[in-house]
Design a protein around this motif. Structure first.
Motif, short mmCIF file in Angstrom:
data_model
loop_
_atom_site.label_atom_id
_atom_site.label_comp_id
_atom_site.label_asym_id
_atom_site.label_seq_id
_atom_site.Cartn_x
_atom_site.Cartn_y
_atom_site.Cartn_z
N ARG A 141 3.13 -3.49 -11.70
CA ARG A 141 4.26 -2.57 -11.63
C ARG A 141 5.57 -3.35 -11.60
NH1 ARG A 141 0.04 -0.55 -8.64
NH2 ARG A 141 -0.35 1.71 -8.69
N HIS A 183 2.12 1.80 -3.46
CA HIS A 183 1.01 2.32 -4.28
C HIS A 183 0.86 3.83 -4.04
CE1 HIS A 183 -1.22 -1.80 -4.75
NE2 HIS A 183 -0.29 -1.61 -5.67
N ASP A 212 3.54 5.86 -5.67
CA ASP A 212 3.29 5.95 -7.11
C ASP A 212 2.21 6.98 -7.40
OD1 ASP A 212 3.15 5.49 -9.83
OD2 ASP A 212 2.29 3.49 -9.68
N GLN A 213 1.15 6.98 -6.60
CA GLN A 213 0.03 7.89 -6.82
C GLN A 213 0.42 9.35 -6.66
OE1 GLN A 213 -2.83 6.42 -3.99
NE2 GLN A 213 -3.39 4.64 -5.23
N ARG A 262 0.83 -1.20 0.00
CA ARG A 262 0.00 0.00 0.00
C ARG A 262 0.86 1.25 0.00
NH1 ARG A 262 -4.69 0.62 4.42
NH2 ARG A 262 -5.47 -1.13 3.16
#
Length: 248
Positions: free
Chosen positions: A39, A20, A23-24, A17
């Motif tokens: 990914r 993630h 990345d966001q 998480r």
């Protein structure tokens, strides 16, 4: 060689998480993705992740980390050398704290006697390890003013100032089970406000905000509660009451 996100998370000791999220927000975007949307991270991506985690360990917010590593002037080697110096200093202080805890246990057993000064060895609040957060919340002026004042002090003056802060922490810790509204608690927290303004320029709003930071940031809470569990919460409440009582 590329690695999938679960492999990277396991190696780095963080959650999928978290990756993630990085990345966001554009902090760490994987070099590529598979046709199925998985990914894929390269060795260069892992080096960038290591750098991010070093910054994070030292208390930098993610927004500031992104700003630093995306700067054209960013030099990874120089950053690592600085990290090394800061971590060595952190280790020195932790070693001193560990020694103080060990001596305190011996003191409690009656094996040795500790002076009041020895009881607080390692509690050095003359330096602010959370300067970046302070700058982001209240601007550079208050922090720079504080740094200038501290820089102008001699070593003996700095040591004396640190002892004064530690003594006030200890006094507040002794009051932490009383009401933060009490005259005694408010008198002590007034001394805290005056003391902070001797090394900086804190408005009442900044003072109240600092108190809230004592409980919202676990690093502050952990450091302050070393003087007595619940002290950070008590100081936060007392600082809020003091501010409300003195604002026009």
């Amino acid at each position: 060689m590329t690695m999938k996100i679960k492999e990277v998370a396991d190696i780095a000791g963080i959650s999928v998480r978290t990756l993630h999220h990085y990345d966001q927000i554009g902090l760490l975007c994987p070099t590529s993705t598979t046709e199925a949307g998985y990914r894929l991270y390269t060795d260069e991506d892992l080096e960038a992740l290591q750098q991010i985690l070093f910054f994070k360990e030292l208390g930098f917010p993610l927004k500031k980390i992104k700003e630093i590593i995306e700067s054209p002037s960013f030099n990874r080697r120089e950053a690592l050398e600085l990290h090394q110096k800061m971590l060595l200093e952190k280790r020195r202080r932790l070693d001193q704290m560990i020694a103080t805890v060990a001596k305190t246990i011996q003191h409690m057993k009656g094996d040795i006697h500790m002076s009041n000064k020895e009881k607080f060895a390692g509690f050095d609040f003359s330096q602010n390890p959370f300067e970046q957060e302070a700058r982001e919340r209240w601007g550079n002026e208050a922090v720079d003013s504080s740094n200038v004042k501290l820089a102008s002090l001699s070593k003996d003056e700095k040591d004396g100032f640190a002892e004064e802060m530690n003594a006030l922490y200890a006094r507040l810790a002794a009051l932490r089970h009383t009401s933060p509204h009490s005259d005694e608690a408010q008198a002590a927290i007034k001394e805290w406000y005056v003391l902070l303004n001797r090394m900086g320029n804190y408005s009442l709003d900044a003072f109240k905000g600092l108190g809230q930071l004592y409980i919202s940031d676990e690093r502050f809470t952990k450091n302050i509660d070393q003087f007595g569990e619940g002290l950070a919460q008590f100081m936060c409440e007392a600082m809020g009451i003091y501010t409300n009582n003195h604002q026009k």
